[in-house]
Design an enzyme around this catalytic site. Structure first.
Site, PDB file in Angstrom:
ATOM      1  N   GLU A 126      14.914 -43.807 -25.839  1.00  0.00           N
ATOM      2  CA  GLU A 126      15.580 -43.460 -24.599  1.00  0.00           C
ATOM      3  C   GLU A 126      14.531 -43.061 -23.581  1.00  0.00           C
ATOM      4  O   GLU A 126      13.647 -42.269 -23.882  1.00  0.00           O
ATOM      5  CB  GLU A 126      16.561 -42.315 -24.841  1.00  0.00           C
ATOM      6  CG  GLU A 126      17.526 -42.151 -23.705  1.00  0.00           C
ATOM      7  CD  GLU A 126      18.749 -41.359 -24.137  1.00  0.00           C
ATOM      8  OE1 GLU A 126      19.747 -41.404 -23.431  1.00  0.00           O
ATOM      9  OE2 GLU A 126      18.702 -40.701 -25.188  1.00  0.00           O
ATOM     10  N   ASP A 132      22.667 -36.012 -32.765  1.00  0.00           N
ATOM     11  CA  ASP A 132      21.406 -36.703 -32.496  1.00  0.00           C
ATOM     12  C   ASP A 132      21.308 -38.044 -33.212  1.00  0.00           C
ATOM     13  O   ASP A 132      20.818 -39.026 -32.649  1.00  0.00           O
ATOM     14  CB  ASP A 132      20.230 -35.805 -32.881  1.00  0.00           C
ATOM     15  CG  ASP A 132      20.223 -34.516 -32.075  1.00  0.00           C
ATOM     16  OD1 ASP A 132      20.616 -34.568 -30.892  1.00  0.00           O
ATOM     17  OD2 ASP A 132      19.852 -33.470 -32.626  1.00  0.00           O
ATOM     18  N   ASP A 160      15.933 -40.944 -30.724  1.00  0.00           N
ATOM     19  CA  ASP A 160      16.423 -39.958 -29.764  1.00  0.00           C
ATOM     20  C   ASP A 160      15.414 -38.818 -29.732  1.00  0.00           C
ATOM     21  O   ASP A 160      15.203 -38.137 -30.735  1.00  0.00           O
ATOM     22  CB  ASP A 160      17.803 -39.456 -30.205  1.00  0.00           C
ATOM     23  CG  ASP A 160      18.355 -38.411 -29.259  1.00  0.00           C
ATOM     24  OD1 ASP A 160      18.600 -38.740 -28.088  1.00  0.00           O
ATOM     25  OD2 ASP A 160      18.520 -37.252 -29.683  1.00  0.00           O
TER      26      ASP A 160
END
Ligand SMILES: [Zn+2]
Length: 422
Positions: free
Chosen positions: A276, A356, A192
Site C-alpha cells: 500500500e 491487518d 500492509d
C-alpha cells in the site's frame, strides 16, 4: 541497473586534512556559483549557463589571489560540485513547471561547513583507481585504506567520498550491476505496513515493529542532555556533538540492516509483491511522527522496489485511497470505516477478519488486478533508478534516508519515481 556500493574508508590524518581541503573547495565553488546565479537573477540578468559558470567560478577564480587555493584539489571535484548545483537547478525548474512529479523541489541552498554530511565526487575522468593492494587512489588525496566488506561487481563509474556527522568516512561507488533473476517463486504477497506491526503479510505473517529509535531513546536523551550542558564553541561540545551523531548513526544503521534482511527475504519468497502506497509525509505531521519515522516505511518500500527489479520480481504500489481495511476480503462488501482500536471484525457474510491480515489480502487482490489491467500487460517494468542525491544535494523530504550501509548496494534514485503510476 545502477547501484551504489558503500564501504567504510580509513584515511590517515594527512589524508583527512586533504579531504577536508577538498570538501572546503567543493563547497566554496558551489556557493560561489549559487551566489553568482542569485545575483544575476536579482539584477535581472539572464540565467548564467553551465559553461559560463564553470569558467567564472573555477577557471577564472583560480587566477585570483582569493581563490588561488582551488588549484590544490582535483579539478574534477570542483566540476562535480558545479554539476550538483546544475542538477539542483534543473530539478527545481522541472518541479516549478510541473514536469517533475511528486513533492515540490526547493531552489538550491548554500552549503555549510557545519552540514551533517560533507561529500566530494570523483568521476572516471579523475582517474581514481582501486589498486591491487586494495587501496583506493584518489588524485591529490592519496591511497586510502578501504574495508572491502564485499567485492565490487564491476568497474565503478564514479566514487563519492562522504564524511558523516559521526566523523566516519565512506567511499560510495556507482556500479552498473547486471540483473540477477532469482528462480521463479509460486507465491505472491500483499503487504500492509503499520505501526502496531511493522508489516502484516497476506499469508498471515506478522512482523513486529522493531522500534529501534524507541529502544535507544533513553540513551539518546541522556547524550542530548549532556550535549546541551556543554558551553557553546568549546571542544567538549564538539566532542559531545559527535557522540550524539554516533548514537543516531547506530540506530539508523541497525534499522537499515534489519530492513535489508526483511526485504530480501520477502523478495526471495514471492514472485510478486504489492504494498500500500502510504502517505508518509502526511502521517509524519501527526502525533505519530516519531513512530512513523522510526518505522521507516519509505526506505523499506524503496528497497523492495529495487530488489524486485534486480531479482526479476513484480512490484507495485497500491493506491493509498483504496479502502483496504474496510473491505471484506471474502465477499468484497464495503463495511465502512473502522477505528484503529478495532483489531478484528465479523462481516455479515460470516467471515471473521483480523484487521491487518484482511487489509494485506486486499492489497494483494488490488495489486493483482492492477497488474492485469487494460491490455492484460504487466504493470510497468521496474524502473531503472535515476541518479539520486549526489554529493551535497541535501535530502529533502526523505523521511528515511538510505545513506551509508557498508557494502550494501543501494539503488540510485528515489524521488524521481514518486507519484508515477501506470
Ligand atoms: Zn464478507
Amino acid at each position: 541497473m545502477q547501484l551504489r556500493y558503500n564501504y567504510r574508508v580509513y584515511p590517515t590524518s594527512g589524508q583527512r586534512e586533504a579531504l577536508a581541503r577538498a570538501f572546503g573547495c567543493a563547497r566554496v565553488v558551489f556557493n560561489d556559483a549559487l551566489r553568482a546565479r542569485q545575483a544575476a537573477r536579482e539584477q535581472g540578468l539572464p540565467y548564467i549557463s553551465d559553461g559560463d559558470l564553470s569558467k567564472r567560478v573555477i577557471t577564472e577564480a583560480k587566477t585570483t589571489p582569493q581563490r588561488a587555493w582551488l588549484g590544490e584539489v582535483s579539478a574534477v571535484v570542483l566540476q562535480q560540485a558545479l554539476a550538483d548545483l546544475n542538477l539542483a537547478y534543473r530539478n527545481f525548474f522541472a518541479s516549478l513547471s510541473g514536469k517533475r512529479k511528486g513533492r515540490k523541489v526547493a531552489p538550491p541552498r548554500f552549503r555549510s561547513r557545519k552540514d551533517n554530511r560533507q561529500a566530494i565526487r570523483f568521476t572516471a575522468n579523475a582517474r581514481f583507481k582501486v589498486l591491487d593492494n586494495g587501496r583506493l587512489r584518489l588524485p591529490k588525496i592519496g591511497d586510502l585504506a578501504v574495508r572491502w566488506s564485499r567485492a565490487l561487481p564491476a568497474t565503478p563509474s564514479s566514487v563519492t567520498i562522504v564524511m558523516d556527522a559521526a566523523g566516519r568516512y565512506f567511499a560510495s561507488f556507482v556500479v552498473q550491476a547486471g540483473d540477477e533473476p532469482l528462480p521463479p517463486a509460486e507465491a505472491e504477497v500483499g503487504i500492509d505496513l503499520g505501526l502496531t506491526h511493522f508489516a502484516v503479510l497476506s499469508d498471515g505473517t506478522k512482523v513486529a515493529a522493531p522500534r529501534f529509535l524507541r529502544k535507544a531513546a533513553r540513551k539518546l536523551r541522556r547524550l542530548q542532555q549532556a550535549l546541551s550542558r556543554k558551553q557553546r564553541g568549546s571542544n567538549n561540545r564538539t566532542k559531545a556533538v559527535v557522540t550524539v551523531a554516533k548514537a543516531h548513526a547506530r540506530v539508523a544503521d541497525t534499522r537499515r540492516d534489519w530492513q535489508h534482511k526483511l526485504s530480501i527475504q520477502i523478495i526471495r519468497d514471492n514472485q510478486a509483491v504489492y504494498v500500500e502506497d502510504l502517505c508518509v509525509t502526511g502521517l509524519a505531521r501527526t502525533r505519530l511522527a516519531r513512530s512513523v519515522h522510526d518505522a521507516g516505511w519509505a526506505g523499506f518500500t524503496a528497497m523492495l522496489e529495487y530488489k524486485a527489479a534486480r531479482y526479476g520480481r513484480t512490484f507495485a504500489k497500491i493506491d493509498r485511497f483504496a479502502p483496504t481495511s474496510q473491505t471484506c476480503s471474502v465477499c468484497g462488501r464495503l463495511d465502512g470505516p473502522k477505528p484503529l482500536n478495532v483489531r478484528s471484525w465479523t462481516c455479515p457474510c460470516g467471515a471473521v477478519h483480523d484487521r491487518d491480515v484482511n487489509a494485506a489480502i486486499n492489497v494483494l487482490a488490488a495489486g493483482r488486478a492492477e497488474s492485469l489491467n487494460a491490455c492484460g500487460a504487466q504493470v510497468r517494468p521496474a524502473p531503472v533508478p535515476a541518479p539520486r542525491r549526489e554529493a551535497g544535494i541535501r535530502p529533502r523530504a526523505a523521511p528515511c534516508s538510505t545513506r551509508s550501509t557498508e557494502g550494501t548496494p543501494v539503488p540510485l534514485g528515489r524521488g524521481e519515481r514518486q507519484g508515477r503510476r501506470p
